[in-house]
Design a protein around this motif. Structure first.
Motif, PDB file in Angstrom:
ATOM      1  N   ALA A 299       0.827  -1.202   0.000  1.00 29.31           N
ATOM      2  CA  ALA A 299       0.000   0.000   0.000  1.00 29.31           C
ATOM      3  C   ALA A 299       0.861   1.251   0.000  1.00 29.31           C
ATOM      4  O   ALA A 299       0.593   2.207  -0.733  1.00 29.31           O
ATOM      5  CB  ALA A 299      -0.925  -0.017   1.212  1.00 29.31           C
TER       6      ALA A 299
ATOM      7  N   ILE B 179      -9.464   7.277   4.745  1.00 25.60           N
ATOM      8  CA  ILE B 179     -10.462   6.236   4.950  1.00 25.60           C
ATOM      9  C   ILE B 179      -9.915   4.847   4.609  1.00 25.60           C
ATOM     10  O   ILE B 179     -10.555   3.840   4.831  1.00 25.60           O
ATOM     11  CB  ILE B 179     -11.730   6.589   4.130  1.00 25.60           C
ATOM     12  CG1 ILE B 179     -12.970   6.136   4.864  1.00 25.60           C
ATOM     13  CG2 ILE B 179     -11.694   6.062   2.748  1.00 25.60           C
ATOM     14  CD1 ILE B 179     -13.280   7.021   6.027  1.00 25.60           C
TER      15      ILE B 179
ATOM     16  N   ILE C 265     -18.142   7.283   9.718  1.00 22.91           N
ATOM     17  CA  ILE C 265     -16.925   6.637   9.207  1.00 22.91           C
ATOM     18  C   ILE C 265     -15.692   7.039   9.995  1.00 22.91           C
ATOM     19  O   ILE C 265     -14.571   6.685   9.627  1.00 22.91           O
ATOM     20  CB  ILE C 265     -16.700   6.935   7.711  1.00 22.91           C
ATOM     21  CG1 ILE C 265     -16.559   8.435   7.494  1.00 22.91           C
ATOM     22  CG2 ILE C 265     -17.810   6.368   6.865  1.00 22.91           C
ATOM     23  CD1 ILE C 265     -16.171   8.787   6.094  1.00 22.91           C
ATOM     24  N   GLY C 266     -15.862   7.813  11.057  1.00 26.19           N
ATOM     25  CA  GLY C 266     -14.726   8.121  11.927  1.00 26.19           C
ATOM     26  C   GLY C 266     -13.842   9.253  11.447  1.00 26.19           C
ATOM     27  O   GLY C 266     -12.704   9.352  11.867  1.00 26.19           O
ATOM     28  N   LEU C 267     -14.349  10.095  10.565  1.00 30.10           N
ATOM     29  CA  LEU C 267     -13.560  11.257  10.155  1.00 30.10           C
ATOM     30  C   LEU C 267     -13.821  12.456  11.064  1.00 30.10           C
ATOM     31  O   LEU C 267     -13.084  13.422  11.045  1.00 30.10           O
ATOM     32  CB  LEU C 267     -13.861  11.655   8.706  1.00 30.10           C
ATOM     33  CG  LEU C 267     -13.161  10.871   7.600  1.00 30.10           C
ATOM     34  CD1 LEU C 267     -13.547  11.411   6.233  1.00 30.10           C
ATOM     35  CD2 LEU C 267     -11.655  10.900   7.758  1.00 30.10           C
TER      36      LEU C 267
ATOM     37  N   GLU D  12     -14.798   6.048  16.455  1.00 32.27           N
ATOM     38  CA  GLU D  12     -13.855   6.967  17.067  1.00 32.27           C
ATOM     39  C   GLU D  12     -12.587   6.253  17.494  1.00 32.27           C
ATOM     40  O   GLU D  12     -11.488   6.758  17.306  1.00 32.27           O
ATOM     41  CB  GLU D  12     -14.544   7.586  18.285  1.00 32.27           C
ATOM     42  CG  GLU D  12     -14.030   8.931  18.669  1.00 32.27           C
ATOM     43  CD  GLU D  12     -14.733   9.410  19.914  1.00 32.27           C
ATOM     44  OE1 GLU D  12     -14.057   9.961  20.774  1.00 32.27           O
ATOM     45  OE2 GLU D  12     -15.965   9.184  20.043  1.00 32.27           O
TER      46      GLU D  12
ATOM     47  N   THR E 240     -11.003   3.079  14.490  1.00 36.05           N
ATOM     48  CA  THR E 240     -11.122   3.674  13.154  1.00 36.05           C
ATOM     49  C   THR E 240     -10.552   2.783  12.058  1.00 36.05           C
ATOM     50  O   THR E 240     -11.218   2.508  11.065  1.00 36.05           O
ATOM     51  CB  THR E 240     -10.396   5.035  13.123  1.00 36.05           C
ATOM     52  OG1 THR E 240     -10.667   5.715  14.339  1.00 36.05           O
ATOM     53  CG2 THR E 240     -10.858   5.873  11.970  1.00 36.05           C
ATOM     54  N   LYS E 241      -9.298   2.343  12.239  1.00 38.58           N
ATOM     55  CA  LYS E 241      -8.645   1.612  11.157  1.00 38.58           C
ATOM     56  C   LYS E 241      -9.274   0.242  10.918  1.00 38.58           C
ATOM     57  O   LYS E 241      -9.370  -0.210   9.790  1.00 38.58           O
ATOM     58  CB  LYS E 241      -7.144   1.489  11.449  1.00 38.58           C
ATOM     59  CG  LYS E 241      -6.412   2.801  11.264  1.00 38.58           C
ATOM     60  CD  LYS E 241      -6.531   3.313   9.829  1.00 38.58           C
ATOM     61  CE  LYS E 241      -6.509   4.828   9.769  1.00 38.58           C
ATOM     62  NZ  LYS E 241      -6.750   5.374   8.431  1.00 38.58           N
TER      63      LYS E 241
ATOM     64  N   HIS F  97     -12.266   0.929   8.936  1.00 42.99           N
ATOM     65  CA  HIS F  97     -11.980   1.309   7.553  1.00 42.99           C
ATOM     66  C   HIS F  97     -11.719   0.103   6.664  1.00 42.99           C
ATOM     67  O   HIS F  97     -11.840   0.190   5.446  1.00 42.99           O
ATOM     68  CB  HIS F  97     -10.788   2.277   7.495  1.00 42.99           C
ATOM     69  CG  HIS F  97     -11.146   3.640   7.991  1.00 42.99           C
ATOM     70  ND1 HIS F  97     -10.225   4.633   8.176  1.00 42.99           N
ATOM     71  CD2 HIS F  97     -12.341   4.167   8.351  1.00 42.99           C
ATOM     72  CE1 HIS F  97     -10.840   5.714   8.622  1.00 42.99           C
ATOM     73  NE2 HIS F  97     -12.112   5.452   8.744  1.00 42.99           N
ATOM     74  N   GLN F  98     -11.371  -1.043   7.277  1.00 44.83           N
ATOM     75  CA  GLN F  98     -11.184  -2.251   6.472  1.00 44.83           C
ATOM     76  C   GLN F  98     -12.518  -2.854   6.044  1.00 44.83           C
ATOM     77  O   GLN F  98     -12.565  -3.686   5.168  1.00 44.83           O
ATOM     78  CB  GLN F  98     -10.379  -3.289   7.265  1.00 44.83           C
ATOM     79  CG  GLN F  98      -8.933  -2.862   7.462  1.00 44.83           C
ATOM     80  CD  GLN F  98      -8.182  -3.762   8.420  1.00 44.83           C
ATOM     81  OE1 GLN F  98      -8.696  -4.785   8.847  1.00 44.83           O
ATOM     82  NE2 GLN F  98      -6.971  -3.364   8.762  1.00 44.83           N
TER      83      GLN F  98
ATOM     84  N   ILE G 168     -15.496  -0.889   5.502  1.00 49.32           N
ATOM     85  CA  ILE G 168     -16.464   0.009   4.872  1.00 49.32           C
ATOM     86  C   ILE G 168     -15.886   0.617   3.601  1.00 49.32           C
ATOM     87  O   ILE G 168     -14.686   0.626   3.376  1.00 49.32           O
ATOM     88  CB  ILE G 168     -16.888   1.159   5.823  1.00 49.32           C
ATOM     89  CG1 ILE G 168     -15.669   1.991   6.240  1.00 49.32           C
ATOM     90  CG2 ILE G 168     -17.628   0.619   7.024  1.00 49.32           C
ATOM     91  CD1 ILE G 168     -16.018   3.308   6.862  1.00 49.32           C
TER      92      ILE G 168
ATOM     93  N   TYR H 151     -16.296   4.248   1.159  1.00 50.11           N
ATOM     94  CA  TYR H 151     -16.791   5.619   1.287  1.00 50.11           C
ATOM     95  C   TYR H 151     -16.518   6.376  -0.002  1.00 50.11           C
ATOM     96  O   TYR H 151     -15.437   6.282  -0.569  1.00 50.11           O
ATOM     97  CB  TYR H 151     -16.085   6.302   2.462  1.00 50.11           C
ATOM     98  CG  TYR H 151     -16.261   7.798   2.577  1.00 50.11           C
ATOM     99  CD1 TYR H 151     -17.532   8.367   2.611  1.00 50.11           C
ATOM    100  CD2 TYR H 151     -15.159   8.642   2.665  1.00 50.11           C
ATOM    101  CE1 TYR H 151     -17.694   9.739   2.737  1.00 50.11           C
ATOM    102  CE2 TYR H 151     -15.308  10.018   2.792  1.00 50.11           C
ATOM    103  CZ  TYR H 151     -16.576  10.561   2.829  1.00 50.11           C
ATOM    104  OH  TYR H 151     -16.726  11.921   2.951  1.00 50.11           O
TER     105      TYR H 151
ATOM    106  N   LEU I  15      -4.142   0.096  -1.849  1.00 50.74           N
ATOM    107  CA  LEU I  15      -4.375   0.731  -0.547  1.00 50.74           C
ATOM    108  C   LEU I  15      -5.270  -0.141   0.321  1.00 50.74           C
ATOM    109  O   LEU I  15      -5.149  -0.160   1.538  1.00 50.74           O
ATOM    110  CB  LEU I  15      -5.002   2.116  -0.722  1.00 50.74           C
ATOM    111  CG  LEU I  15      -4.093   3.189  -1.313  1.00 50.74           C
ATOM    112  CD1 LEU I  15      -4.843   4.499  -1.465  1.00 50.74           C
ATOM    113  CD2 LEU I  15      -2.869   3.405  -0.436  1.00 50.74           C
ATOM    114  N   GLN I  16      -6.181  -0.878  -0.317  1.00 48.69           N
ATOM    115  CA  GLN I  16      -7.045  -1.774   0.442  1.00 48.69           C
ATOM    116  C   GLN I  16      -6.337  -3.087   0.749  1.00 48.69           C
ATOM    117  O   GLN I  16      -6.891  -3.946   1.431  1.00 48.69           O
ATOM    118  CB  GLN I  16      -8.341  -2.053  -0.319  1.00 48.69           C
ATOM    119  CG  GLN I  16      -9.309  -0.882  -0.341  1.00 48.69           C
ATOM    120  CD  GLN I  16      -9.829  -0.508   1.039  1.00 48.69           C
ATOM    121  OE1 GLN I  16      -9.812  -1.312   1.966  1.00 48.69           O
ATOM    122  NE2 GLN I  16     -10.279   0.728   1.196  1.00 48.69           N
TER     123      GLN I  16
END
Lengths: 374, 355
Positions: free
Chosen positions: A10, A216, B53-55, B71, B74-75, B78-79, B81, B83, B106-107
């Motif tokens: 990544a 995100i 989504i924790g932003l 909150e 978060t990470k 993020h795996q 969901i 967005y 990135l995923q």
């Protein structure tokens, strides 16, 4: 282990993306390669501290063989280009007012008489204070020339044997200002490039909305930070190499301590600048704010780095700021590495402050990245 | 356990200027549904999504998404969901394929995984012919499809779409909506925020937000039914619809909403009210009517400007276009277009993206 590799993939993807974006735009490619070459040339040749082609006004009221001898000597000085002879103070004043010359010399009527009688006389030098830097340099030249003239006439009719000073400039024996400028300027240019690549690129991503997408992803904020730092540092190294090649080919600057050490020391400097750039980017939302932030950082940084004026001449409270200025250490390091062959101890003394600056700024940015946007 | 999102007494305050963006929100959202988050601009839709989504951090209250705290975890969240932000979140200087590669990496997708997901995604979005095009050169609709496709890498369980249909033509909008319903079959929960009320009827459930409060949560038809038997059409052949509406307003008719609709005027009456001045013919209630009504109806006033604008369209033309053609290289953007716009006219230019 699988997690570790996917994180690496990544981060590598982020780095590749950064290069792709820079590479795809011809303007960006140009911006990275051309300015170091152009700026190096422009600054090295234009930003010189020497004053050449001086024009000068002389009002020789004495008009004696000895005064004409002085005028001849001045006329034969290579730095003096043009001499206007005037015969009244009126013309002298008029020409100075209209900037025909930076300096005017009045040789008094009793010049020769006093010289022969007391072996002591005076000449009036008027300098254009509007150009204070030039005036100062010219004044220095004239003092030298007149002192030399004095020695000559003393030698002809000797009342005493003159003392001659012989000066040697260490580390830069020919007092080549370009050496000083080129080495300093590498730091200035790298700072500007680094800040542009780090601060502006994050701000741009914020404007485009891509930054939110990065936040995100499963990547942690320090990992995003690495993805931004490595491309910036790679580009900086590329620029640095271009400038080092220039310093060898065009300016013949020696590298007393060897290039390997220079490249190694630059790493810490680049890391600290990247940290500052990313820190600026975390507190800016738009590119415009980032430009302002970069500028706000750059102006005092240059002034307080010892590039333009010596740090020792600044008030004590301002001198303290130079301790947190990465450029201060960079200049000391680079001058030492290129011109002086400094020892490891001295290198280390200038490396650890950079390390601390980098650690602080990078930790701060990582923390700010992590902070929920409000 | 079938609730994917649990929210209780959620409050979000912003300082400078002090705004209460979300005011005591409690919701339980069921798994596997397409949920519309609707409300006027500034009602708190984006804020709510960003908290989910924790932003953003909530000021107070509890929230869990997939049993995780946005909150604190978060990470991890993020795996699980996907967005799609309001702004196009892709790199316009990269090609479609480069963007796909980036987001897949990135995923943390493996190479085989990437291959199958790319194939599926390109088929699904119809973007296969454009993989080498720069993302910035795509039309609005295609950009959104690419954004949606990229948000789906990593097989999210919940998908958050923040106003995905802004700037997208109706055809692409329908395609997007169809894609979302295909996803639903896979068991994905979708949160879709929009301020276009005509989209709402497509959702399984809608959350209607206004000024940070949940005004309604449930099936859209349930909301529509509150204006049942209160929506009418009226018209008078001898008068312009604007004049008919103006007279109604001046006579203080109990209107919740009134809009000109072709030659007619579409009226929503206030609850348990009647009008006898004009002849009414019943019309089908729309979701939009219900939303306007539940938000307190329109403030029905005669427009001071409209009163002054002359309605006589026979005057001279203000803008005349005669055989307009514009070509970019081989591409003809406008082909022999002619029209006249007269004084006092409202002239609409309609068409899909790239028309």
């Amino acid at each position: 282990m699988k997690n570790f590799w996917s994180t690496c993939t990544a981060i590598i993807a982020l780095i590749i993306k950064e290069f792709q974006i820079i590479w795809v735009d011809p303007k960006n490619r140009f911006m990275i390669v051309f300015p170091p070459i152009m700026m190096l040339a422009v600054f090295a040749f234009a930003a010189t501290f020497e004053v050449n082609s001086i024009s000068m006004i002389i009002h020789d009221q004495s008009d004696t063989p000895i005064s004409r001898q002085l005028v001849d000597k001045l006329a034969n000085t290579p730095n003096i280009d043009q001499i206007y002879m005037v015969d009244n103070p009126h013309d002298l004043r008029y020409m100075m007012d209209n900037e025909h010359a930076v300096v005017a010399l009045t040789i008094p009527q009793n010049f020769a008489a006093e010289l022969y009688k007391d072996n002591k006389t005076s000449i009036q030098i008027i300098l254009d204070g509007r150009k204070s830097n030039t005036a100062q340099v010219v004044s220095g030249y004239l003092t030298h020339i007149i002192a030399a003239f004095q020695n000559e006439i003393n030698a002809v009719n000797p009342p005493f044997i003159p003392v001659t000073l012989s000066t040697r400039h260490w580390f830069n024996p020919n007092l080549n200002y370009q050496w000083y400028i080129v080495i300093s300027f590498m730091g200035v240019l790298i700072t500007v490039m680094m800040l542009a690549v780090t601060a502006l690129s994050v701000a741009q991503e914020k404007e485009l909305g891509t930054f939110e997408q990065l936040l995100i992803t499963p990547l942690k904020s320090y990992q995003i930070l690495i993805g931004k730092t490595i491309p910036a540092m790679t580009i900086a190294y590329l620029d640095f190499t271009i400038m080092i090649l220039g310093s060898i080919i065009i300016f013949n600057i020696p590298a007393e301590r060897g290039y390997l050490m220079i490249y190694a020391c630059i790493f810490m400097f680049l890391l600290s600048i990247a940290g500052i750039g990313l820190f600026i980017s975390t507190i800016c939302q738009t590119q415009q704010q980032a430009i302002f932030g970069v500028f706000f950082f750059l102006a005092p940084t240059f002034l307080l780095s010892g590039f333009i004026t010596p740090i020792e001449n600044m008030p004590i409270f301002l001198q303290k700021f130079s301790y947190i200025n990465p450029l201060t250490y960079f200049f000391k390091l680079m001058r030492g590495l290129f011109l002086k062959n400094i020892d490891n101890m001295e290198i280390w003394q200038n490396i650890w402050p950079l390390l601390i600056i980098a650690l602080c700024t990078l930790t701060f940015s990582s923390w700010f990245f992590n902070k929920k946007i409000n | 356990m079938s609730n994917v999102i649990e929210i209780s007494h959620l409050i979000k305050k912003f300082s400078r200027p002090e705004i209460l963006a979300l005011d005591d929100i409690s919701l339980s959202l069921e798994k596997g549904r397409v949920i519309g988050l609707i409300g006027p601009d500034g009602s708190g839709k984006t804020t709510l999504i960003r908290i989910m989504i924790g932003l953003l951090k909530p000021s107070s209250g509890k929230i869990s998404v997939l049993q995780l705290s946005p909150e604190k975890q978060t990470k991890l969240l993020h795996q699980k969901i996907g967005y799609m932000p309001q702004k196009f979140g892709l790199y316009e200087d990269l090609t479609v394929l480069e963007n796909m590669n980036l987001y897949a990496d990135l995923q943390g997708l493996s190479e085989e995984c990437k291959k199958t997901q790319f194939e599926k995604m390109l088929k699904f979005t119809g973007l296969a012919p454009y993989v080498h095009r720069l993302a910035g050169r795509l039309s609005g609709g295609m950009k959104q499809k690419l954004g949606l496709g990229c948000a789906l890498f990593g097989s999210p369980q919940v998908l958050f779409l923040d106003e995905p249909s802004v700037g997208v033509d109706p055809i692409s909008r329908r395609e997007l909506m169809k894609m979302i319903y295909d996803l639903k079959a896979d068991g994905i929960t979708v949160i879709w925020s929009t301020s276009y009320l005509d989209e709402a009827e497509n959702f399984d459930d809608v959350i209607l937000l206004n000024e940070g409060k949940v005004i309604f949560y449930g099936h859209p038809q349930k909301l529509t039914s509150i204006v049942k038997n209160r929506v009418f059409l009226t018209g008078d052949a001898s008068k312009s619809p604007r004049a008919v509406l103006r007279e109604l307003i001046k006579s203080n008719a109990p209107l919740s909403d009134g809009v000109i609709s072709g030659k007619n005027v579409r009226l929503v009456l206030r609850k348990n009210q009647q009008i006898h001045e004009v002849k009414l013919s019943p019309a089908n209630p729309r979701f939009e009517d219900a939303v306007i009504d539940i938000l307190g109806g329109m403030n029905m006033q005669v427009s001071a400007i409209a009163d002054q604008i002359q309605t006589d369209y026979s005057g001279e033309s203000v803008i005349c276009a005669d055989n307009l053609t514009k070509k970019y290289g081989d591409f003809t953007a406008a082909n022999h277009i002619s029209f006249n716009i007269k004084k006092g006219e409202i002239f609409g230019l309609l068409g899909p993206n790239g028309a």
